[in-house]
Motif scaffolding. Structure first.
Motif, mmCIF file in Angstrom:
data_model
loop_
_atom_site.group_PDB
_atom_site.id
_atom_site.type_symbol
_atom_site.label_atom_id
_atom_site.label_comp_id
_atom_site.label_asym_id
_atom_site.label_seq_id
_atom_site.Cartn_x
_atom_site.Cartn_y
_atom_site.Cartn_z
ATOM 1 N N LEU A 23 0.852 -1.196 0.000
ATOM 2 C CA LEU A 23 0.000 0.000 0.000
ATOM 3 C C LEU A 23 0.883 1.238 0.000
ATOM 4 O O LEU A 23 1.535 1.553 1.000
ATOM 5 C CB LEU A 23 -0.908 -0.007 1.230
ATOM 6 C CG LEU A 23 -1.988 -1.097 1.271
ATOM 7 C CD1 LEU A 23 -2.559 -1.226 2.668
ATOM 8 C CD2 LEU A 23 -3.084 -0.787 0.268
ATOM 9 N N ARG A 24 0.919 1.919 -1.128
ATOM 10 C CA ARG A 24 1.759 3.116 -1.257
ATOM 11 C C ARG A 24 1.018 4.369 -0.805
ATOM 12 O O ARG A 24 -0.212 4.433 -0.857
ATOM 13 C CB ARG A 24 2.201 3.272 -2.718
ATOM 14 C CG ARG A 24 3.151 2.180 -3.181
ATOM 15 C CD ARG A 24 3.160 2.044 -4.700
ATOM 16 N NE ARG A 24 3.170 3.342 -5.370
ATOM 17 C CZ ARG A 24 2.563 3.570 -6.529
ATOM 18 N NH1 ARG A 24 1.875 2.593 -7.119
ATOM 19 N NH2 ARG A 24 2.628 4.763 -7.099
ATOM 20 N N ASP A 25 1.794 5.349 -0.365
ATOM 21 C CA ASP A 25 1.257 6.648 0.083
ATOM 22 C C ASP A 25 0.164 6.454 1.132
ATOM 23 O O ASP A 25 -0.892 7.092 1.086
ATOM 24 C CB ASP A 25 0.706 7.436 -1.112
ATOM 25 C CG ASP A 25 1.785 7.771 -2.141
ATOM 26 O OD1 ASP A 25 2.949 7.383 -1.917
ATOM 27 O OD2 ASP A 25 1.456 8.398 -3.153
ATOM 28 N N PHE A 26 0.424 5.582 2.085
ATOM 29 C CA PHE A 26 -0.548 5.267 3.139
ATOM 30 C C PHE A 26 -0.495 6.368 4.191
ATOM 31 O O PHE A 26 0.576 6.723 4.692
ATOM 32 C CB PHE A 26 -0.207 3.908 3.744
ATOM 33 C CG PHE A 26 -1.244 3.381 4.688
ATOM 34 C CD1 PHE A 26 -2.338 2.690 4.206
ATOM 35 C CD2 PHE A 26 -1.119 3.566 6.063
ATOM 36 C CE1 PHE A 26 -3.299 2.179 5.070
ATOM 37 C CE2 PHE A 26 -2.074 3.064 6.933
ATOM 38 C CZ PHE A 26 -3.166 2.370 6.436
ATOM 39 N N THR A 27 -1.644 6.920 4.549
ATOM 40 C CA THR A 27 -1.665 8.079 5.471
ATOM 41 C C THR A 27 -2.443 7.831 6.754
ATOM 42 O O THR A 27 -2.409 8.666 7.669
ATOM 43 C CB THR A 27 -2.285 9.294 4.761
ATOM 44 O OG1 THR A 27 -3.600 8.964 4.306
ATOM 45 C CG2 THR A 27 -1.415 9.728 3.575
ATOM 46 N N LEU A 28 -3.156 6.693 6.874
ATOM 47 C CA LEU A 28 -3.985 6.456 8.061
ATOM 48 C C LEU A 28 -3.148 5.943 9.228
ATOM 49 O O LEU A 28 -2.028 5.450 9.056
ATOM 50 C CB LEU A 28 -5.078 5.436 7.733
ATOM 51 C CG LEU A 28 -6.074 5.806 6.630
ATOM 52 C CD1 LEU A 28 -7.093 4.688 6.445
ATOM 53 C CD2 LEU A 28 -6.776 7.121 6.951
ATOM 54 N N GLN A 29 -3.714 6.064 10.432
ATOM 55 C CA GLN A 29 -3.108 5.456 11.611
ATOM 56 C C GLN A 29 -3.539 4.001 11.684
ATOM 57 O O GLN A 29 -4.713 3.684 11.485
ATOM 58 C CB GLN A 29 -3.565 6.199 12.877
ATOM 59 C CG GLN A 29 -3.030 7.609 13.009
ATOM 60 C CD GLN A 29 -1.521 7.625 13.210
ATOM 61 O OE1 GLN A 29 -0.980 6.801 13.962
ATOM 62 N NE2 GLN A 29 -0.844 8.542 12.548
ATOM 63 N N LEU A 30 -2.614 3.099 11.977
ATOM 64 C CA LEU A 30 -2.946 1.676 12.094
ATOM 65 C C LEU A 30 -3.557 1.431 13.471
ATOM 66 O O LEU A 30 -2.883 1.007 14.419
ATOM 67 C CB LEU A 30 -1.701 0.807 11.874
ATOM 68 C CG LEU A 30 -1.261 0.626 10.417
ATOM 69 C CD1 LEU A 30 0.022 -0.181 10.337
ATOM 70 C CD2 LEU A 30 -2.359 -0.062 9.601
ATOM 71 N N GLU A 31 -4.839 1.702 13.584
ATOM 72 C CA GLU A 31 -5.576 1.480 14.829
ATOM 73 C C GLU A 31 -6.913 0.832 14.504
ATOM 74 O O GLU A 31 -7.522 1.106 13.475
ATOM 75 C CB GLU A 31 -5.819 2.802 15.565
ATOM 76 C CG GLU A 31 -4.568 3.415 16.163
ATOM 77 C CD GLU A 31 -4.883 4.660 16.983
ATOM 78 O OE1 GLU A 31 -6.095 5.010 17.074
ATOM 79 O OE2 GLU A 31 -3.955 5.279 17.527
#
Length: 485
Positions: free
Chosen positions: A113-121
């Motif tokens: 997953l490129r340019d991923f901006t979310l928090q892994l929660e």
């Protein structure tokens, strides 16, 4: 892909809205820390290109990538949402595009997953990338068209790719620098991206397995080329590529080549080790036995899926020895022709000597024929036993590899079954249990002593015909050719 190759440039990055890669590009580099292995990188054109307007082309490229790879990396932008799943609809068509019984030979799956901006929660707690992927692959309950459409790609990913991994990547640099990414030094890239890319590369390097065919035979560069030709020709003809058919066609070709390679090794070794004319039949047969053993090892190393031992049997006849001896008859004829250089008197003396011992020689010939026939029979028995022994070793190795593959698949399917049960999908879990049971039954049959006998049935059958039927040939081959030499 360039980082996997250890290069900054190579595969085109494409910094504009127009797609660069067409078809499938290949790059072969030495595999890091694996001696005598090659890392083959296949870069497919972007799927879903609006300029192409041909989804069938995308579907076949995806299917071909699955057939040729041992690790499949799916590269997408942003997050795993329904749009991302819809873009991966090609996976839902694999059952229609590929005929294969051996799903364990499908590649492992990594979603990048490129340019991923979310928090892994999730639910207020941190989660790993893999947990994020598995959560995105959870199924919905219900049987409405919308639910079936939602579940279909997720079911297919879980079914076809039991080994799954997820990686997230920050943007490697600012948007204004993306067009010159190939010229940028690593120190100019975002540190988080560099660290993420290194983790990804290390995972691919250390977990990727050699590409193998059903039966555990490792794919060489030559076999990979033939696989590509076979699959592309099948697709171009409008048919559905069948993994089993392709493997059988490759096996026939490769086994024939293995026979030729073994015979060439045999002839070369005989020429090196046997000095003609030799003193006795035992000496000839002794050298023959050594060379035959090494030639058989060459055959075993290359051959695969010779289930009825049709190709191995070709190495058990005396044709190789006969061909070798007949090739040396030219030497004998050249020696006889050199007699013209002898004086007439010398020839007369030689003829007189020959006549004097002719009677004794005739008696000796009769005695030798019996002894030679016995020796030849013993050599046939030795040859047969050597073939059986080497085949046993190979079949035992094949059995261990098959059991290991089935265990990995069972473990994977059991894990998937447990997940389905936790999610409340009894029907799908039952289907997975049935597949596990089939694998257990297959493993049980492979463990039985009779499995080896069935696997060696070709040689065991030939043995009953092979040993008794050599008497006439033995006298003709050994007595005539050997004495002339």
């Amino acid at each position: 892909m360039n980082r996997l190759a250890g290069k900054r440039t190579g595969f085109s990055l494409g910094s504009t809205v127009q797609a660069n890669t067409k078809g499938i590009w290949m790059w072969c580099v030495p595999y890091p820390d694996r001696k005598d292995q090659t890392l083959v990188l296949l870069d497919t054109e972007g799927l879903g290109d609006v300029d192409k307007g041909d989804t069938q082309n995308d579907t076949w490229i995806f299917a071909l990538a699955v057939l040729l790879s041992s690790t499949l990396v799916y590269n997408s932008m942003g997050t795993i949402d329904q749009n991302a799943m819809d873009q991966l609809h090609y996976v839902t068509e694999l059952t229609e595009r590929i005929k294969a019984k051996y799903l364990r030979f499908f590649p492992s799956f990594a979603w990048a997953l490129r340019d991923f901006t979310l928090q892994l929660e999730l639910n207020g707690r941190p989660i790993t990338e893999d947990e994020y992927l598995e959560n995105a692959l959870k199924l919905k309950k219900g049987d409405s068209p919308d639910v079936r459409l939602f579940n279909l790609p997720r079911k297919c990913i879980r079914f076809f790719f039991p080994t799954r991994k997820c990686f997230i990547f920050d943007r490697p640099t600012s948007r204004k620098n993306l067009h010159r990414l190939e010229q940028m030094e690593e120190r100019e890239l975002e540190p988080d991206f560099v660290e993420q890319a290194d983790r990804f590369c290390n995972y691919i390097f250390w977990t990727s397995k050699e590409k193998t065919l059903p039966g555990g035979h490792v794919v060489t560069g030559h076999l990979l080329a033939k696989l590509v030709e076979t699959y592309v020709e099948t697709i171009s003809s409008g048919k559905v590529p069948c993994m089993e058919s392709a493997v059988l066609a490759l096996a026939k070709m490769e086994n024939a080549a293995a026979v030729e390679e073994a015979l060439a090794r045999y002839g070369g070794l005989m020429g090196q080790r046997l000095c003609l004319p030799t003193e006795s039949v035992p000496e000839l047969l002794g050298v023959h036995a050594e060379c035959e053993k090494e030639a058989l090892q060459v055959f075993m190393a290359r051959a695969f899926k010779d289930d009825a031992q049709r190709f191995q049997v070709k190495l058990m006849a005396e044709a190789a020895l006969q061909q070798f001896l007949e090739s040396k008859e030219a030497v004998g004829r050249a020696i006889l022709q050199s007699d013209t250089a002898l004086s007439e008197k010398e020839k007369q003396m030689e003829e007189a000597q020959e006549q004097a011992v002719a009677a004794q020689r005739e008696k000796e010939v009769l005695r030798q024929r019996g002894a030679e026939l016995e020796q030849k029979m013993q050599d046939k028995q030795r040859s047969y036993e050597e073939n059986i022994q080497q085949l046993k070793v190979k079949m035992e190795q094949d059995r261990e590899q098959l059991l290991e593959e089935q265990k990995k698949m069972m473990d994977s399917r059991l894990g998937e079954q447990e997940a389905l049960l936790r999610e409340g999908f009894q029907k799908e879990a039952k289907r997975m249990q049935e597949e596990v049971q089939r694998l257990r039954e297959q493993s049980a049959s492979v463990k039985e002593p009779s499995w080896m006998e069935k696997a060696m049935d070709g040689l065991l059958t030939v043995g009953s015909l092979f040993l008794p039927g050599i008497a006439g040939k033995a006298v003709g081959l050994i007595s005539n050719l050997f004495r002339r030499l």
